[in-house]
Motif scaffolding. Sequence first.
Motif, PDB file in Angstrom:
ATOM      1  N   GLU A   1      -7.151  20.774  22.549  1.00  0.00           N
ATOM      2  CA  GLU A   1      -8.057  19.677  22.915  1.00  0.00           C
ATOM      3  C   GLU A   1      -9.197  19.551  21.926  1.00  0.00           C
ATOM      4  O   GLU A   1      -9.986  18.627  22.014  1.00  0.00           O
ATOM      5  CB  GLU A   1      -8.567  19.896  24.352  1.00  0.00           C
TER       6      GLU A   1
ATOM      7  N   HIS B   1     -10.042  20.793  29.894  1.00  0.00           N
ATOM      8  CA  HIS B   1      -9.663  19.421  29.555  1.00  0.00           C
ATOM      9  C   HIS B   1      -8.768  18.882  30.671  1.00  0.00           C
ATOM     10  O   HIS B   1      -8.510  19.567  31.652  1.00  0.00           O
ATOM     11  CB  HIS B   1      -8.952  19.368  28.193  1.00  0.00           C
ATOM     12  N   GLN B   2      -8.306  17.663  30.529  1.00  0.00           N
ATOM     13  CA  GLN B   2      -7.358  17.046  31.478  1.00  0.00           C
ATOM     14  C   GLN B   2      -7.856  17.044  32.926  1.00  0.00           C
ATOM     15  O   GLN B   2      -7.519  17.922  33.709  1.00  0.00           O
ATOM     16  CB  GLN B   2      -6.016  17.793  31.458  1.00  0.00           C
ATOM     17  N   GLY B   3      -8.654  16.050  33.282  1.00  0.00           N
ATOM     18  CA  GLY B   3      -9.037  15.947  34.692  1.00  0.00           C
ATOM     19  C   GLY B   3     -10.389  16.534  35.016  1.00  0.00           C
ATOM     20  O   GLY B   3     -10.601  17.101  36.088  1.00  0.00           O
TER      21      GLY B   3
ATOM     22  N   ILE C   1       0.938  19.194  37.865  1.00  0.00           N
ATOM     23  CA  ILE C   1       1.199  19.994  36.662  1.00  0.00           C
ATOM     24  C   ILE C   1       2.285  21.017  36.945  1.00  0.00           C
ATOM     25  O   ILE C   1       2.024  22.055  37.567  1.00  0.00           O
ATOM     26  CB  ILE C   1      -0.077  20.736  36.206  1.00  0.00           C
TER      27      ILE C   1
ATOM     28  N   LEU D   1      -3.158  14.502  40.144  1.00  0.00           N
ATOM     29  CA  LEU D   1      -2.628  15.135  38.933  1.00  0.00           C
ATOM     30  C   LEU D   1      -1.634  16.212  39.343  1.00  0.00           C
ATOM     31  O   LEU D   1      -1.953  17.077  40.156  1.00  0.00           O
ATOM     32  CB  LEU D   1      -3.760  15.777  38.116  1.00  0.00           C
TER      33      LEU D   1
ATOM     34  N   GLY E   1      -4.513  23.193  32.219  1.00  0.00           N
ATOM     35  CA  GLY E   1      -5.117  21.880  32.465  1.00  0.00           C
ATOM     36  C   GLY E   1      -6.487  21.960  33.098  1.00  0.00           C
ATOM     37  O   GLY E   1      -7.358  22.710  32.641  1.00  0.00           O
TER      38      GLY E   1
ATOM     39  N   LEU F   1       1.185  15.892  34.320  1.00  0.00           N
ATOM     40  CA  LEU F   1       0.653  16.495  33.090  1.00  0.00           C
ATOM     41  C   LEU F   1       1.654  17.513  32.547  1.00  0.00           C
ATOM     42  O   LEU F   1       2.545  17.976  33.258  1.00  0.00           O
ATOM     43  CB  LEU F   1      -0.682  17.191  33.362  1.00  0.00           C
TER      44      LEU F   1
END
Lengths: 175, 418
Positions: free
Chosen positions: B70, B365-367, B327, B325, B359, B354
Motif C-alpha cells: 500500500e 489499508h483497505q477499509g 476477505i 467487505l 486488510g 477483497l
Amino acid sequence: MSNNKLNGKVFKYGDSIDTDVIIPARYCTSFHAEDLAPHCLEDLDVTFASRVKSGDVIVAGHNFGCGSSRENAPIAIRGAGASCVIARSFARIFYRNSINIGLPILIAPDAVDGIEDGDQVEVDPTTGIIHNLTKPGEWQADPFPEDIEKIIKIGGLVNYVKERLAQVYDEAVET
Amino acid sequence: MFHTISEKILALKSGLKEVYPGELVTAHPDKVMSHDNAGLVIRHFRTIGAEKVFDPKKIIIPLDHRVPAESERTAAAHKSIREFVIEQGIENFYDIKEGICHQVMVENGHVKPGELILGTDSHTTSYGCLAAASSGIGATEMAAVWATGELWLRVPETIRIEINGRFIHGVTSKDLALFLLGQLTARGADYKAVEYYGGVIDNIPVSGRFTLCNMSMEMGAKFGIVPYDNETAKYIKGRVKNDYTVFSADPDAVYSKRYKFDISEMTPQIAKPHRVDNVVPLSEAAGIKIDQVVIGSCTNGRIDDLQIAADILKDKKVNSRVRLLVIPGSRSIYLQAIKQGILEILLNAEAVILNPGCGPCLGAHQGILAPGEKCLATTNRNFKGRMGSTDAEVYLSSPIVAAKAAIIGEIPEKVDPA
C-alpha cells in the motif's frame, strides 16, 4: 543497560494500554525510532510525544503492551525519550520485546499505587529500586530471572547472540 | 507423571526429560514463521552478523499484512524479503497472492500436532487448533532464532478450560471465544497456556478450533491448545507426513486454574469498543447502527465462515448505508468460494470482495474508518484506532451476526434460522 540511575517525570496511564495506541499500524511501515517517536501514544494522549523529555518514566496498570507482536511499540517508547516503563504487569510479547531491544521494564504494583502523574522518580534498573522524589516512597521491583538478567545487562538480545555466535566461531576455530 | 501438553512439548523441544512451570528453557522450534515484518527480522539478522539462517526449510514467510503493497515503504520491505529468501534458499516463501499467514501455515501442512512453532505475529497461537504449541515473538528474537535455531522460553502454567453443553442455533466458536474473553478478561491467561476440553470442543471442527486458539492470544495466552483427536487427524490427512508425536495431558496434570462452563444457554456475543473483553450478549448491543461490516481475517475468514454469510445474504441486499467487505483467508479458500458459488451470492448481495490478506483488520489499508463511523467485524481486535480513526468504533462478532447486520444496517437483536 548502564548502571546509571534513571531520573524523570512520570506519565501515568491505566490498564491494558495496547500496542495499537502505543504506536498505530498506520505508522508501522517504519522501524526507525525517529519516525515512530512523534506518534508514540498519540491515540491515547496526543500531548505525550511533545511533553515527554529524555529520561521520563511511564507508569501504568495491568497488561501494558497487550495486543500485537509489533516491536515498533517499545522502539517508539524508547525513541520518544522515555527511559523505562513501570507497570503492574506486562503482556508477554511486549515484555519479551522490551528486554530484547533493551528498554528497561519494571513490574512493581506497589510503586504504581504510590506514584502519581507528574511525580519525579528515580529508578535504578540494575537493582530494581524505584524512588519517588516528589513525595516519600521507595519500592523494589520484581527481580528478573537470572538468564533474562544476562540479556538485559549486555544491552539486549542482539548483543547477547553476537557474543554467543562469537563463542561458537571461536570454538569452531579451536577444534 | 503429571504434566500438561505444553510442558511435554517444551521438554522435548528443549532436550529435557521434563520441565516445570516458571522454568526458563532454551527451546528449538520445529518451524518459525514471519510475515511482512520479516523485513525487520532481516535487518536484525544482518546486525547480528550472521551469514546463513539455521535451517532454511524451517522458515516460512507468507506476505499478508499490507498486500499488495500500500506504500513505497512496504514495497521496499517486500522487495528485501524476496531477495533474502532467494539468497538464503528459503523455499517456503508465499508471496502476496497466497493469503493470511496463519491460514497459509495450517492449510499447507506447515503445522503438525506436537510441534513447537514460533512466529512474529501475536496470533501465532492459532496452530493449537492442530494440537501444536505455538506462540508469537518479536522481530529481534526471531533474528536470533534465524541465527541460532533456538530461543529462551518460560515454561507457562496451564489453565484448563472445559466447555460442556451444546451450541444453540446461530452460536459459534467465535461466540465462545468472546464469551471466554468476557469471563477471563484480556489478561486472564497472561503468560499461561490454555488447554480446551469438553463435549463442545470435541464437536468443533478444526476451522472453529482455529478461531478459539487464535483468540486465546487476546486473553494473553502463550499457547492455546485443543488436544489431538479424530477431527485433527481428519484435517491433517494428506497435508502432513505421518511423522508427528501426539501428546496428551497426564490424568493428574497440574493446572494453575480450572474453568468449567455449560454454554447451552449462551447467545451470540459481541465485544464492544475499545476492549476485547468488553463482551455482552447480542441483545445488549442490538440496534447499534453500523457503517461497515468486515467478514474475514485469520479469526473468521475460512470457507465455513463465508458459506454461512452467503446462506444469510442469499437473494438479499446489503443495506444501502452499509459497506460489506469480505476477505477470503487464502487463495485456496477464495477458489473454493468461487467453486461453491459463495462469491456470486455475496457479489449479488453487493458485497466488496477483497484479496486474501489482513486488510482492514489492523487498519493498514483497505477499509479504513472515518471519524464517528462504526464497524462490525469478525476480526480479533477492537482497540481504539485499530481500523482507522480513533473516533471510530469497532465491534467484534461471529460471521452470522455480521452478515445479519449487513442486511439490516444495525446490530441485530437475535439471529433467526437462516
